[in-house]
Design a protein around this motif. Sequence first.
Motif: not given
Length: 488
Positions: A125, A169-170, A173, A201, A203
């Motif tokens: 993502r 991601a937020t 996740h 990852h 944020d």
Amino acid sequence: MLLSCCVFVSLMAAPCLTAPTLVPAGDSSPSTEPQLDVKRATEYLQRYYNLQEEPAGRAKRSGPSFASKVKDMQMFFGLNATGVLDPNTRETMRSPRCGVPDVEEYSDIQGTRWDKNVISYSIGRYTRDLPRSAVDSLVGSALGVWARASGLTFVRTRNRNADMAVEFATYAHGDLYPFDGPGGTLAHAFGPGPGAGGDVHFDDDERWTAGETGFNLFVVAAHEFGHALGLKHSRNPESLMFPTYRPFRSANLLSREDVANINALYSPVRVHPNYFSRFGRSSQQNPVPSEPLLPQLMQNKCAVDLTFDAVSVLGDATFFFRGRYLWIKHNEQYDIKEGPITNFMPKIETGIDAAFLVPRRSTAYLIHESMFWTVKGSLVKGKPRALSHFGFPAWVQDVDAAVHIVKTGRTLFFMHDIYWSYNENRRVMDFGFPKYISEDFPGINATINAAVYKEGFIYFFVGPQVLKFNCTQKQVVGVERANSWLGC
Ligand SMILES: *[C@@H]1O[C@H](CO)[C@@H](O)[C@H](O)[C@H]1NC(C)=O
Ligand SMILES: *[C@@H]1O[C@H](CO)[C@@H](O)[C@H](O)[C@H]1NC(C)=O
Ligand SMILES: *[C@@H]1O[C@H](CO)[C@@H](O)[C@H](O)[C@H]1NC(C)=O
Ligand SMILES: [Ca+2]
Ligand SMILES: [Zn+2]
Ligand SMILES: [Zn+2]
């Protein structure tokens, strides 16, 4: 899985976001600290300094263990180890920083590293803050920082099972470390290992940039990849692995300490190549005998399982190398010349692993292990030169095949399951390489012995077969026996 969370966290939210508490300057007495600061400091210490949660029902959070953890934190950051939340300590706790703990329980993972020197990564993502191409480039550059220091090689893959899966991601996740909205934790990474190991990852509630505003993705990614490679936090504010976010750094990012630490994990000088390709080791169909075939030995060019080490056009003929033997097929003639390589090129007393022609320079390059010869016409020029000339990482000491694509001006070098692209015009390796062969050449899933470019097709010699590959269609459009090229 150990979380190397480098969250550049400001537990106290960044000042522009919220400023719920005015901290009275000079107030350093725990009993008069604003409750909110104590609460946030507690969360900070739990997260980064292994402060244990107090038993439920106990209201006070200021026992000796709290103070001793404050001291640990103060010592880590080079502050006066007073054990109380003085203004400097609070300010440091507010600084955006990496989410990975500073103290461990981590000592037992010291030395955790990848047991290979080619490491794959994927970008899942994306963030909307930057164009995808910018994310690709910043992530690639961040890996380049470590590649240069360590001799490691990073290969991008679309496969979700990459060693290091990067994503934005937020909040929650899918791992045990939810993000915290804007500010605070910026990103985190897991140390080397299977599954989530090596994953990074970011944020996506932060504002990611390529510049000096917001958070610079290149800098944060480089720090996180340090964890993904097995590095811990450093106490040295000059080091990239220092826990708090600092946007301005020297061009190279790495301190001497960072370089020493990555070298302690991964030797920068190749001692033993430790490359395990996805094809598996058994796919080496044509292991080069350590003592090559006797040069005088005639070879049966029409044997069914005949394979070649290298094939290249030179001048108006195609040269087929196998061991120390050579067949030369002229384009306009039916007869084939053959014999030991030294009969034709007295300087070359070894086999040839890979060969390619750059027609624009009327020059061919014959590669043997980590050296290559330059051939003009049929004349071998000067002494062999080091393969590293092309810009390979140090561990690359041979290649399986090479081919020059006239249309793009690129030379492709194949090795096991990966390949590099070399720009012959600018004489540099292209950015973003190596890549997996199977992703760009679907259908080519075994070690390539030799490759030739002709009339828009690449012919891959794989074992006793030749796979004709259409680069536009990106697929194999024909299969023939390798020695059909010799008229068999
Ligand atoms: C540490 O304490 C000394 C004396 O109280 C003070 O002068 C100094 O500024 C303090 N240093 C830091 C980093 O807080
Ligand atoms: C390569 O792919 C083909 C078809 O996709 C398959 O039949 C063959 O077994 C594969 N070879 C190897 C060595 O994986
Ligand atoms: C490759 O395939 C494309 C699409 O089918 C075709 O247009 C092209 O002519 C082929 N390339 C060559 C060199 O024949
Ligand atoms: Ca955050
Ligand atoms: Zn970190
Ligand atoms: Zn995560």
